[in-house]
Design a protein around this motif. Structure first.
Motif, PDB file in Angstrom:
ATOM      1  N   LEU A 240       0.752  -1.147   0.060  1.00 13.17           N
ATOM      2  CA  LEU A 240       0.087  -0.162   0.065  1.00 13.17           C
ATOM      3  C   LEU A 240       0.921   1.122  -0.078  1.00 13.17           C
TER       4      LEU A 240
ATOM      5  N   PHE B 129       4.063   7.751  15.557  1.00 11.42           N
ATOM      6  CA  PHE B 129       3.535   6.352  15.166  1.00 11.42           C
ATOM      7  C   PHE B 129       2.993   5.895  16.593  1.00 11.42           C
TER       8      PHE B 129
ATOM      9  N   TYR C 290       9.713   0.261   9.845  1.00 14.10           N
ATOM     10  CA  TYR C 290       9.268  -0.538  11.141  1.00 14.10           C
ATOM     11  C   TYR C 290       8.565  -1.747  10.911  1.00 14.10           C
TER      12      TYR C 290
ATOM     13  N   THR D  70       3.360   0.701   2.837  1.00 14.39           N
ATOM     14  CA  THR D  70       3.417  -0.575   3.860  1.00 14.39           C
ATOM     15  C   THR D  70       3.453  -2.185   3.250  1.00 14.39           C
TER      16      THR D  70
ATOM     17  N   ARG E 229       2.638  -6.067   3.164  1.00 12.24           N
ATOM     18  CA  ARG E 229       2.064  -6.888   4.405  1.00 12.24           C
ATOM     19  C   ARG E 229       1.916  -8.318   4.014  1.00 12.24           C
TER      20      ARG E 229
HETATM   21  O1  LIG Z   1       1.572   5.235   7.116  1.00 16.93           O
HETATM   22  C1  LIG Z   1       2.015   4.627   7.937  1.00 16.93           C
HETATM   23  O2  LIG Z   1       3.198   4.126   7.872  1.00 16.93           O
HETATM   24  C2  LIG Z   1       0.942   3.583   8.506  1.00 16.93           C
HETATM   25  C3  LIG Z   1      -0.137   2.943   7.534  1.00 16.93           C
HETATM   26  C4  LIG Z   1      -1.351   2.181   8.105  1.00 16.93           C
HETATM   27  O3  LIG Z   1      -1.330   2.082   9.419  1.00 16.93           O
HETATM   28  C5  LIG Z   1      -2.499   1.752   7.406  1.00 16.93           C
HETATM   29  O4  LIG Z   1      -2.611   1.847   6.045  1.00 16.93           O
HETATM   30  O5  LIG Z   1      -2.947   0.772   7.811  1.00 16.93           O
END
Ligand SMILES: O=C(O)CCC(=O)C(=O)O
Length: 189
Positions: free
Chosen positions: A101, A134, A157, A182, A184
């Motif tokens: 993402l 964060f 992270y 992001t 995953r």
């Molecule tokens: O931008 C970020 O590092 C976190 C994004 C996030 O927590 C999410 O998209 O669920």
């Protein structure tokens, strides 16, 4: 003198949270920001609602109106090397990252408290452009236990274990333009 009680946050972060500074260098950061800015970013859709952050999904997308994962565009070639580096840092096999993402936060935009969808397993995040707070919280009786990670630009992270499953996370409105990628992994089945 004990300092217990003076601080609202524990010294150590949630178990299962890992963090490293300088995961990419400044030139790579600029290259990645340019790539994300050139994507057809869309406001984040929560069913009938729209978030202010702008995103592009790859691999899979969570469809809030249907409450399920749907297939998205394949992970682009320019993301693959940095996704591979994140996998190596995390100790994952090549190809473990199956969802990516890309997010853009304009000044004043953040993300509310949430845990990522249960379809995903580990979550890694590369911060680009500006720092953010964060934040983590989890319920402890009638109180919240809290922790804030100062995520610097170019840092990575990872959330797994308790940080992923028990703690919620959020980012308050950012003070300067921020981008993130992001990465995953997926749960089996
Ligand atoms: O931008 C970020 O590092 C976190 C994004 C996030 O927590 C999410 O998209 O669920």
């Amino acid at each position: 003198m004990t300092q217990l009680g003076l601080f609202s946050e524990p010294q150590a972060g949630p178990a299962g949270l890992r963090y490293t500074d300088n995961f990419v260098d400044a030139a790579a950061e600029q290259e990645l920001i340019g790539r994300i800015a050139a994507l057809p970013l869309q406001r984040f859709q929560f069913g009938a609602f729209e978030g202010n952050r702008r995103v592009a999904w790859f691999g899979y997308q969570y469809d809030y109106s249907q409450q399920r994962l749907t297939e998205a565009e394949p992970i682009p070639d320019w993301v693959r090397p940095v996704a591979r580096r994140a996998e190596t840092w995390a100790g994952f096999a090549e190809g473990s990252v199956r969802q990516v993402l890309c997010t853009e936060y304009d000044v004043g935009v953040g993300i509310g408290w949430h845990r990522d969808k249960p379809h995903f397993k580990e979550i890694l995040g590369l911060s680009l452009g500006s720092p953010c707070k964060f934040r983590f919280r989890r319920r402890r009786g009638d109180k919240w236990e809290r922790y804030t990670l100062e995520a610097l630009p170019r840092s990575l992270y990872m959330m797994e274990g308790e940080a992923r499953a028990q703690w919620e996370h959020s980012i308050p409105p950012v003070e300067a333009h921020r981008y993130s990628i992001t990465f995953r992994t997926m749960k089996q089945g």
